[in-house]
Write a protein that holds these residues in place. Structure first.
Motif, PDB file in Angstrom:
ATOM      1  N   GLU A  39      -8.461  13.957  -1.222  1.00 26.93           N
ATOM      2  CA  GLU A  39      -7.243  13.785  -0.436  1.00 26.93           C
ATOM      3  C   GLU A  39      -6.598  12.439  -0.738  1.00 26.93           C
ATOM      4  O   GLU A  39      -7.276  11.428  -0.905  1.00 26.93           O
ATOM      5  N   ILE A  40      -5.263  12.432  -0.811  1.00 31.13           N
ATOM      6  CA  ILE A  40      -4.506  11.199  -0.908  1.00 31.13           C
ATOM      7  C   ILE A  40      -3.847  10.938   0.441  1.00 31.13           C
ATOM      8  O   ILE A  40      -3.051  11.747   0.914  1.00 31.13           O
ATOM      9  N   VAL A  41      -4.214   9.830   1.055  1.00 23.48           N
ATOM     10  CA  VAL A  41      -3.581   9.401   2.297  1.00 23.48           C
ATOM     11  C   VAL A  41      -2.762   8.155   1.981  1.00 23.48           C
ATOM     12  O   VAL A  41      -3.304   7.142   1.542  1.00 23.48           O
ATOM     13  N   ALA A  42      -1.456   8.247   2.170  1.00 21.36           N
ATOM     14  CA  ALA A  42      -0.571   7.107   1.924  1.00 21.36           C
ATOM     15  C   ALA A  42      -0.376   6.336   3.218  1.00 21.36           C
ATOM     16  O   ALA A  42      -0.078   6.922   4.259  1.00 21.36           O
ATOM     17  N   VAL A  43      -0.563   5.028   3.151  1.00 23.42           N
ATOM     18  CA  VAL A  43      -0.327   4.143   4.294  1.00 23.42           C
ATOM     19  C   VAL A  43       0.995   3.433   4.054  1.00 23.42           C
ATOM     20  O   VAL A  43       1.140   2.701   3.076  1.00 23.42           O
ATOM     21  N   VAL A  44       1.975   3.672   4.916  1.00 24.53           N
ATOM     22  CA  VAL A  44       3.292   3.067   4.754  1.00 24.53           C
ATOM     23  C   VAL A  44       3.618   2.225   5.984  1.00 24.53           C
ATOM     24  O   VAL A  44       3.118   2.484   7.080  1.00 24.53           O
ATOM     25  N   GLY A  45       4.464   1.241   5.790  1.00 26.94           N
ATOM     26  CA  GLY A  45       4.856   0.367   6.886  1.00 26.94           C
ATOM     27  C   GLY A  45       5.461  -0.911   6.346  1.00 26.94           C
ATOM     28  O   GLY A  45       5.362  -1.207   5.148  1.00 26.94           O
ATOM     29  N   ALA A  46       6.071  -1.669   7.218  1.00 20.29           N
ATOM     30  CA  ALA A  46       6.717  -2.912   6.818  1.00 20.29           C
ATOM     31  C   ALA A  46       5.690  -3.979   6.468  1.00 20.29           C
ATOM     32  O   ALA A  46       4.508  -3.869   6.809  1.00 20.29           O
ATOM     33  N   SER A  47       6.126  -5.026   5.781  1.00 15.57           N
ATOM     34  CA  SER A  47       5.263  -6.166   5.489  1.00 15.57           C
ATOM     35  C   SER A  47       4.751  -6.762   6.799  1.00 15.57           C
ATOM     36  O   SER A  47       5.492  -6.866   7.778  1.00 15.57           O
ATOM     37  N   GLY A  48       3.481  -7.140   6.819  1.00 11.35           N
ATOM     38  CA  GLY A  48       2.899  -7.723   8.017  1.00 11.35           C
ATOM     39  C   GLY A  48       2.309  -6.728   8.979  1.00 11.35           C
ATOM     40  O   GLY A  48       1.819  -7.104  10.047  1.00 11.35           O
ATOM     41  N   SER A  49       2.293  -5.434   8.599  1.00  6.64           N
ATOM     42  CA  SER A  49       1.745  -4.427   9.509  1.00  6.64           C
ATOM     43  C   SER A  49       0.246  -4.241   9.347  1.00  6.64           C
ATOM     44  O   SER A  49      -0.365  -3.450  10.072  1.00  6.64           O
ATOM     45  N   GLY A  50      -0.380  -4.941   8.398  1.00  3.75           N
ATOM     46  CA  GLY A  50      -1.838  -4.902   8.267  1.00  3.75           C
ATOM     47  C   GLY A  50      -2.361  -4.038   7.140  1.00  3.75           C
ATOM     48  O   GLY A  50      -3.576  -3.848   7.026  1.00  3.75           O
ATOM     49  N   LYS A  51      -1.484  -3.540   6.276  1.00  2.78           N
ATOM     50  CA  LYS A  51      -1.908  -2.592   5.240  1.00  2.78           C
ATOM     51  C   LYS A  51      -2.879  -3.231   4.241  1.00  2.78           C
ATOM     52  O   LYS A  51      -3.941  -2.672   3.960  1.00  2.78           O
ATOM     53  N   SER A  52      -2.535  -4.382   3.700  1.00  2.00           N
ATOM     54  CA  SER A  52      -3.393  -5.021   2.699  1.00  2.00           C
ATOM     55  C   SER A  52      -4.684  -5.554   3.311  1.00  2.00           C
ATOM     56  O   SER A  52      -5.734  -5.577   2.656  1.00  2.00           O
ATOM     57  N   VAL A  53      -4.629  -5.992   4.552  1.00  2.00           N
ATOM     58  CA  VAL A  53      -5.837  -6.460   5.239  1.00  2.00           C
ATOM     59  C   VAL A  53      -6.823  -5.302   5.392  1.00  2.00           C
ATOM     60  O   VAL A  53      -8.041  -5.483   5.271  1.00  2.00           O
ATOM     61  N   ARG A 199      -2.725  12.501  -8.515  1.00  2.00           N
ATOM     62  CA  ARG A 199      -2.882  13.808  -7.864  1.00  2.00           C
ATOM     63  C   ARG A 199      -3.999  14.601  -8.541  1.00  2.00           C
ATOM     64  O   ARG A 199      -4.785  15.280  -7.857  1.00  2.00           O
ATOM     65  N   GLN A 200      -4.088  14.489  -9.869  1.00  2.00           N
ATOM     66  CA  GLN A 200      -5.147  15.167 -10.597  1.00  2.00           C
ATOM     67  C   GLN A 200      -6.512  14.605 -10.229  1.00  2.00           C
ATOM     68  O   GLN A 200      -7.480  15.358 -10.059  1.00  2.00           O
ATOM     69  N   LEU A 201      -6.618  13.278 -10.087  1.00  2.00           N
ATOM     70  CA  LEU A 201      -7.879  12.676  -9.655  1.00  2.00           C
ATOM     71  C   LEU A 201      -8.302  13.226  -8.292  1.00  2.00           C
ATOM     72  O   LEU A 201      -9.476  13.532  -8.066  1.00  2.00           O
ATOM     73  N   ALA A 202      -7.339  13.334  -7.378  1.00  2.00           N
ATOM     74  CA  ALA A 202      -7.650  13.875  -6.053  1.00  2.00           C
ATOM     75  C   ALA A 202      -8.092  15.332  -6.160  1.00  2.00           C
ATOM     76  O   ALA A 202      -9.034  15.760  -5.470  1.00  2.00           O
ATOM     77  N   ASN A 203      -7.446  16.090  -7.022  1.00  2.00           N
ATOM     78  CA  ASN A 203      -7.827  17.500  -7.199  1.00  2.00           C
ATOM     79  C   ASN A 203      -9.248  17.632  -7.729  1.00  2.00           C
ATOM     80  O   ASN A 203      -9.892  18.670  -7.544  1.00  2.00           O
ATOM     81  N   GLU A 204      -9.733  16.573  -8.380  1.00  2.00           N
ATOM     82  CA  GLU A 204     -11.107  16.572  -8.896  1.00  2.00           C
ATOM     83  C   GLU A 204     -12.107  16.047  -7.874  1.00  2.00           C
ATOM     84  O   GLU A 204     -13.286  15.913  -8.173  1.00  2.00           O
ATOM     85  N   GLY A 205     -11.623  15.713  -6.654  1.00  2.00           N
ATOM     86  CA  GLY A 205     -12.522  15.315  -5.578  1.00  2.00           C
ATOM     87  C   GLY A 205     -12.480  13.862  -5.173  1.00  2.00           C
ATOM     88  O   GLY A 205     -13.184  13.444  -4.246  1.00  2.00           O
ATOM     89  N   VAL A 206     -11.668  13.048  -5.857  1.00  2.00           N
ATOM     90  CA  VAL A 206     -11.586  11.625  -5.528  1.00  2.00           C
ATOM     91  C   VAL A 206     -10.728  11.443  -4.264  1.00  2.00           C
ATOM     92  O   VAL A 206      -9.678  12.059  -4.121  1.00  2.00           O
ATOM     93  N   GLY A 207     -11.183  10.591  -3.352  1.00  2.00           N
ATOM     94  CA  GLY A 207     -10.384  10.220  -2.192  1.00  2.00           C
ATOM     95  C   GLY A 207      -9.558   8.985  -2.527  1.00  2.00           C
ATOM     96  O   GLY A 207     -10.059   8.055  -3.164  1.00  2.00           O
ATOM     97  N   ILE A 208      -8.287   8.981  -2.120  1.00  2.00           N
ATOM     98  CA  ILE A 208      -7.393   7.878  -2.478  1.00  2.00           C
ATOM     99  C   ILE A 208      -6.639   7.393  -1.246  1.00  2.00           C
ATOM    100  O   ILE A 208      -6.020   8.192  -0.533  1.00  2.00           O
ATOM    101  N   LEU A 209      -6.718   6.095  -1.000  1.00  2.00           N
ATOM    102  CA  LEU A 209      -5.907   5.444   0.030  1.00  2.00           C
ATOM    103  C   LEU A 209      -4.792   4.708  -0.701  1.00  2.00           C
ATOM    104  O   LEU A 209      -5.036   3.735  -1.414  1.00  2.00           O
ATOM    105  N   TRP A 210      -3.563   5.176  -0.551  1.00  2.00           N
ATOM    106  CA  TRP A 210      -2.415   4.665  -1.301  1.00  2.00           C
ATOM    107  C   TRP A 210      -1.555   3.823  -0.365  1.00  2.00           C
ATOM    108  O   TRP A 210      -0.870   4.344   0.501  1.00  2.00           O
ATOM    109  N   ILE A 211      -1.592   2.513  -0.523  1.00  2.00           N
ATOM    110  CA  ILE A 211      -0.850   1.591   0.337  1.00  2.00           C
ATOM    111  C   ILE A 211       0.491   1.277  -0.321  1.00  2.00           C
ATOM    112  O   ILE A 211       0.536   0.869  -1.485  1.00  2.00           O
ATOM    113  N   THR A 212       1.589   1.477   0.403  1.00  2.00           N
ATOM    114  CA  THR A 212       2.894   1.331  -0.224  1.00  2.00           C
ATOM    115  C   THR A 212       4.004   1.104   0.798  1.00  2.00           C
ATOM    116  O   THR A 212       3.852   1.430   1.977  1.00  2.00           O
ATOM    117  N   HIS A 213       5.117   0.527   0.326  1.00  2.00           N
ATOM    118  CA  HIS A 213       6.357   0.494   1.094  1.00  2.00           C
ATOM    119  C   HIS A 213       7.225   1.710   0.776  1.00  2.00           C
ATOM    120  O   HIS A 213       8.135   2.040   1.519  1.00  2.00           O
TER     121      HIS A 213
END
Length: 318
Positions: A39-53, A199-213
């Motif tokens: 599964e790919i879970v994308a974490v989105v939010g403004a700067s300072g919301s704690g994503k990189s921490v 997406r292909q990596l996830a289809n092969e079973g890899v879990g991905i946390l994608w942090i982005t604006h």
């Protein structure tokens, strides 16, 4: 199967106050999030919301003055400091936000060669020819020009350096990838192909946390979107909830974020996100900017609830 489980996690930093005192400044508060295998879970939010921490907490690379509370589990076992050291760089990998993580004194080709720390399989376990082939395949996979392997990081553009970081992280056999803002400066066509590769990596079973604006890019590959505000996730929604004017979304901040995109009306949201240390002690952190806020919103901190196939922190959503 749940690969990564984050339960009630808070991260604070100790800083001096006055001559002899100190205070704890919270950057993440009461965070709950799950990432499943494949599964790919994308974490989105403004700067300072704690994503990189959050990324640093998972990898075990928080600075010494940070304090972590709550529970992080990997593969149904607590992700202790000992396990982080054991898994980091092998099963658990980070694509960092800064290209300064590349070794400036090593040619980039050597930095993307497959290495398994757990099994001690260094480069000496492979002949030079297979190594060169694996190196070239990674370069081609991320659309890096021929000859890139022989260059040093300072000879690359910002977009090329970011693609080298991605190649480095995926050169082995990771099971969980934490990608912290990995795509700024990448050409749109290359970016689209890169998202297909993840997406292909996830289809092969890899879990991905994608942090982005970039919520628009995240929607092209992610399964779920976790929206951060003032140190916690206010909503976790399925990708198909982000349609039209956002009527399927649950939290008012998520809808405002969606409708602020140029293609969705470009409607601004008044006010600004509180800075770290300014989060409201009691009540909903979004209440000062929410047109639907009531007295209960100022009094009670909302818990993360399952609503209509997603999760939301809002007492008014049904």
């Amino acid at each position: 199967m749940a690969l990564l489980e984050i339960e009630g996690v808070s991260v604070s930093f100790r800083r001096a106050r006055g001559w002899l005192g100190y205070e704890q400044t919270y950057v993440i508060q009461g965070l709950d999030l799950t990432i499943n295998e494949g599964e790919i879970v994308a974490v989105v939010g403004a700067s300072g919301s704690g994503k990189s921490v959050l990324a640093q907490a998972i990898m075990g690379i928080l600075p010494s003055h940070a304090r972590l509370e709550g529970r992080i589990s990997y593969a149904e076992k607590p992700l202790t400091m000992e396990r982080q050291l054991e898994l980091r760089g092998d099963e658990l990998v980070l694509i960092p936000q800064s290209v300064s993580y590349l070794d400036p004194l090593m040619k980039v080709g050597r930095q993307v060669q497959p290495v398994s720390r757990l099994r001690g399989q260094k480069r000496r376990s492979m002949t030079r020819t297979p190594l060169k082939k694996a190196e070239q395949e990674l370069m081609e996979q991320y659309h890096l020009p021929r000859g890139t392997a022989g260059k040093y990081p300072f000879e690359l553009s910002g977009g090329m350096a970011r693609r080298v970081l991605m190649a480095t992280a995926t050169s082995g056999q990771p099971k969980l990838i934490i990608a912290d803002e990995p795509t700024p400066g990448i050409h749109p066509e290359v970016l689209a192909e890169t998202m297909k590769q993840f997406r292909q990596l996830a289809n092969e079973g890899v879990g991905i946390l994608w942090i982005t604006h970039d919520i628009t890019t995240a929607l092209t590959a992610a399964d779920r979107i976790a929206v951060f505000y003032a140190g916690s996730n206010v909503e976790t929604a399925q990708v198909h909830d982000f349609t039209e004017n956002g009527e399927r979304l649950r939290h008012p901040y998520t809808r405002a974020l969606w409708n602020a995109l140029p293609q969705n009306g470009f409607e601004p949201l008044p006010g600004s996100q509180p800075l770290a240390g300014q989060q409201i002690a009691a009540g909903c952190s979004f209440a000062p900017r929410c047109s639907a806020a009531t007295e209960v919103c100022n009094r009670e901190r909302p818990e993360l609830r399952k609503v209509r196939g997603g999760e939301v922190r809002c007492v008014h959503v049904t």
